[in-house]
Design a protein around this motif. Structure first.
Motif, PDB file in Angstrom:
ATOM      1  N   ILE A 226       0.844  -1.202   0.000  1.00 21.88           N
ATOM      2  CA  ILE A 226       0.000   0.000   0.000  1.00 21.88           C
ATOM      3  C   ILE A 226       0.876   1.248   0.000  1.00 21.88           C
ATOM      4  O   ILE A 226       0.641   2.188  -0.763  1.00 21.88           O
ATOM      5  N   LEU A 227       1.903   1.259   0.838  1.00 22.03           N
ATOM      6  CA  LEU A 227       2.792   2.415   0.906  1.00 22.03           C
ATOM      7  C   LEU A 227       3.416   2.720  -0.452  1.00 22.03           C
ATOM      8  O   LEU A 227       3.534   3.894  -0.829  1.00 22.03           O
TER       9      LEU A 227
ATOM     10  N   GLN B 205      -2.790  17.199   3.773  1.00 15.55           N
ATOM     11  CA  GLN B 205      -3.767  16.851   4.809  1.00 15.55           C
ATOM     12  C   GLN B 205      -4.515  15.599   4.381  1.00 15.55           C
ATOM     13  O   GLN B 205      -5.241  15.627   3.385  1.00 15.55           O
ATOM     14  N   VAL B 206      -4.345  14.498   5.119  1.00  8.14           N
ATOM     15  CA  VAL B 206      -4.984  13.228   4.782  1.00  8.14           C
ATOM     16  C   VAL B 206      -5.974  12.850   5.875  1.00  8.14           C
ATOM     17  O   VAL B 206      -5.649  12.886   7.065  1.00  8.14           O
ATOM     18  N   LEU B 207      -7.163  12.471   5.460  1.00  7.22           N
ATOM     19  CA  LEU B 207      -8.167  11.917   6.368  1.00  7.22           C
ATOM     20  C   LEU B 207      -8.225  10.418   6.139  1.00  7.22           C
ATOM     21  O   LEU B 207      -8.479   9.960   5.023  1.00  7.22           O
ATOM     22  N   GLU B 208      -7.979   9.638   7.197  1.00  8.37           N
ATOM     23  CA  GLU B 208      -8.171   8.189   7.122  1.00  8.37           C
ATOM     24  C   GLU B 208      -9.551   7.865   7.683  1.00  8.37           C
ATOM     25  O   GLU B 208      -9.828   8.135   8.853  1.00  8.37           O
ATOM     26  N   VAL B 209     -10.403   7.285   6.869  1.00  3.58           N
ATOM     27  CA  VAL B 209     -11.755   6.915   7.287  1.00  3.58           C
ATOM     28  C   VAL B 209     -11.727   5.464   7.750  1.00  3.58           C
ATOM     29  O   VAL B 209     -11.412   4.564   6.982  1.00  3.58           O
ATOM     30  N   GLY B 210     -12.042   5.252   9.024  1.00  7.12           N
ATOM     31  CA  GLY B 210     -12.017   3.907   9.584  1.00  7.12           C
ATOM     32  C   GLY B 210     -10.605   3.473   9.911  1.00  7.12           C
ATOM     33  O   GLY B 210     -10.081   2.528   9.321  1.00  7.12           O
ATOM     34  N   SER B 211      -9.960   4.150  10.863  1.00  6.47           N
ATOM     35  CA  SER B 211      -8.566   3.843  11.191  1.00  6.47           C
ATOM     36  C   SER B 211      -8.385   2.492  11.875  1.00  6.47           C
ATOM     37  O   SER B 211      -7.262   1.994  11.953  1.00  6.47           O
ATOM     38  N   GLY B 212      -9.469   1.912  12.367  1.00  5.88           N
ATOM     39  CA  GLY B 212      -9.398   0.552  12.914  1.00  5.88           C
ATOM     40  C   GLY B 212      -8.469   0.441  14.104  1.00  5.88           C
ATOM     41  O   GLY B 212      -8.662   1.091  15.112  1.00  5.88           O
ATOM     42  N   THR B 213      -7.403  -0.353  13.971  1.00  5.19           N
ATOM     43  CA  THR B 213      -6.457  -0.521  15.075  1.00  5.19           C
ATOM     44  C   THR B 213      -5.548   0.691  15.229  1.00  5.19           C
ATOM     45  O   THR B 213      -4.981   0.909  16.305  1.00  5.19           O
ATOM     46  N   GLY B 214      -5.347   1.446  14.159  1.00  2.35           N
ATOM     47  CA  GLY B 214      -4.395   2.556  14.168  1.00  2.35           C
ATOM     48  C   GLY B 214      -3.043   2.203  13.581  1.00  2.35           C
ATOM     49  O   GLY B 214      -2.188   3.074  13.410  1.00  2.35           O
ATOM     50  N   GLN B 215      -2.831   0.927  13.232  1.00  6.82           N
ATOM     51  CA  GLN B 215      -1.525   0.495  12.725  1.00  6.82           C
ATOM     52  C   GLN B 215      -1.142   1.177  11.415  1.00  6.82           C
ATOM     53  O   GLN B 215      -0.004   1.617  11.253  1.00  6.82           O
ATOM     54  N   HIS B 216      -2.081   1.244  10.471  1.00  4.93           N
ATOM     55  CA  HIS B 216      -1.777   1.886   9.197  1.00  4.93           C
ATOM     56  C   HIS B 216      -1.419   3.355   9.411  1.00  4.93           C
ATOM     57  O   HIS B 216      -0.477   3.873   8.809  1.00  4.93           O
ATOM     58  N   ALA B 217      -2.172   4.030  10.271  1.00  2.86           N
ATOM     59  CA  ALA B 217      -1.929   5.458  10.508  1.00  2.86           C
ATOM     60  C   ALA B 217      -0.514   5.692  11.010  1.00  2.86           C
ATOM     61  O   ALA B 217       0.209   6.570  10.506  1.00  2.86           O
TER      62      ALA B 217
ATOM     63  N   ASP C 273      -6.898  17.143   1.287  1.00  2.00           N
ATOM     64  CA  ASP C 273      -6.535  16.932  -0.112  1.00  2.00           C
ATOM     65  C   ASP C 273      -6.237  15.469  -0.416  1.00  2.00           C
ATOM     66  O   ASP C 273      -5.821  15.136  -1.533  1.00  2.00           O
ATOM     67  N   ALA C 274      -6.475  14.587   0.556  1.00  2.00           N
ATOM     68  CA  ALA C 274      -6.437  13.147   0.317  1.00  2.00           C
ATOM     69  C   ALA C 274      -7.298  12.456   1.361  1.00  2.00           C
ATOM     70  O   ALA C 274      -7.368  12.895   2.511  1.00  2.00           O
ATOM     71  N   VAL C 275      -7.949  11.372   0.945  1.00  2.00           N
ATOM     72  CA  VAL C 275      -8.717  10.518   1.853  1.00  2.00           C
ATOM     73  C   VAL C 275      -8.287   9.079   1.594  1.00  2.00           C
ATOM     74  O   VAL C 275      -8.152   8.659   0.444  1.00  2.00           O
ATOM     75  N   TYR C 276      -8.051   8.348   2.689  1.00  2.00           N
ATOM     76  CA  TYR C 276      -7.617   6.956   2.603  1.00  2.00           C
ATOM     77  C   TYR C 276      -8.547   6.103   3.454  1.00  2.00           C
ATOM     78  O   TYR C 276      -8.898   6.484   4.574  1.00  2.00           O
ATOM     79  N   THR C 277      -8.938   4.953   2.927  1.00  2.00           N
ATOM     80  CA  THR C 277      -9.722   4.005   3.712  1.00  2.00           C
ATOM     81  C   THR C 277      -9.355   2.592   3.283  1.00  2.00           C
ATOM     82  O   THR C 277      -9.157   2.326   2.094  1.00  2.00           O
ATOM     83  N   ALA C 278      -9.225   1.705   4.247  1.00  2.00           N
ATOM     84  CA  ALA C 278      -8.812   0.326   3.971  1.00  2.00           C
ATOM     85  C   ALA C 278      -9.747  -0.655   4.654  1.00  2.00           C
ATOM     86  O   ALA C 278     -10.068  -0.499   5.852  1.00  2.00           O
ATOM     87  N   ASN C 279     -10.159  -1.657   3.896  1.00  2.00           N
ATOM     88  CA  ASN C 279     -10.976  -2.754   4.434  1.00  2.00           C
ATOM     89  C   ASN C 279     -12.215  -2.256   5.171  1.00  2.00           C
ATOM     90  O   ASN C 279     -12.539  -2.719   6.268  1.00  2.00           O
TER      91      ASN C 279
END
Length: 196
Positions: free
Chosen positions: A16-17, A29-41, A95-101
């Motif tokens: 992914i990286l 500025q990135v918004l992560e939707v559904g950070s879950g455990t926080g590991q990706h962040a 200016d970016a949004v990221y979401t996984a699973n």
């Protein structure tokens, strides 16, 4: 508290990286939707220090995310804000949004709400990155995805692997144009759109 842990996050963070480094090179500025455990962040914020990474999730998941953030040495990773795709969204622009699973965990009406509400947080030219499994032309891409879909629906009939074409239509309705569809390990995809 003990940190929550997802083996899938560890398994997929490197591929992914590799995509996000390019896709988010102009982002700040990135918004992560559904950070879950926080590991990706924690991992992505550390690997891309030019980004200010905003975690978000339902309030029930904030303690686990904060447990990961507590050990993060940098200043570019922000504490989680509450985000319900069908309700509360942040008020600032990203200016970016990221979401996984996430899309296969949400109900279809919530997937629709996700795309309908994105417009409130996307700055001009913003990039959306969505990671997870997808079907194409109504077909599973692997036997393991078909089995995973059965498992999802046993847990909650509203869950399920989404059709790429239906999701792309929601994105287009929200003013987003498909930039790329990257194959990922374990029969996942990383889809990129840009607000036009």
């Amino acid at each position: 508290m003990e940190k929550p842990y997802s083996q899938a996050c560890e398994n997929n963070k490197l591929p992914i990286l590799a995509v996000l480094r390019q896709a988010f090179r102009e982002a700040r500025q990135v918004l992560e939707v559904g950070s879950g455990t926080g590991q990706h962040a924690v991992y992505f914020a550390g690997e891309m220090p030019h980004l200010s990474w905003q975690c978000s999730d339902l309030r029930a998941n904030h303690a686990g995310i904060n447990a990961w953030l507590a050990d993060y040495p940098g200043s570019n990773l922000l504490p989680p804000v509450e985000l319900d795709v069908a309700g509360t969204w942040p008020t600032q622009l990203f200016d970016a949004v990221y979401t996984a699973n996430t899309l296969h965990i949400m109900s279809w009406p919530h997937v629709q709400s996700f795309f309908q509400n994105l417009g409130a947080v996307l700055a001009s030219g913003a990039v959306l990155a969505v990671y997870g499994p997808f079907n194409y032309q109504g077909q599973f891409t692997s036997a393991s995805n078909a089995q995973f879909n059965e498992w999802l629906k046993e847990a909650d009939p509203a869950r399920g692997i989404r059709d790429f074409e239906a999701v792309n239509q929601l994105a287009e309705n929200a003013g987003l144009q498909l930039l790329a569809d990257h194959a990922m390990p374990a029969n996942n995809r990383l889809l990129l759109w840009q607000l036009v």
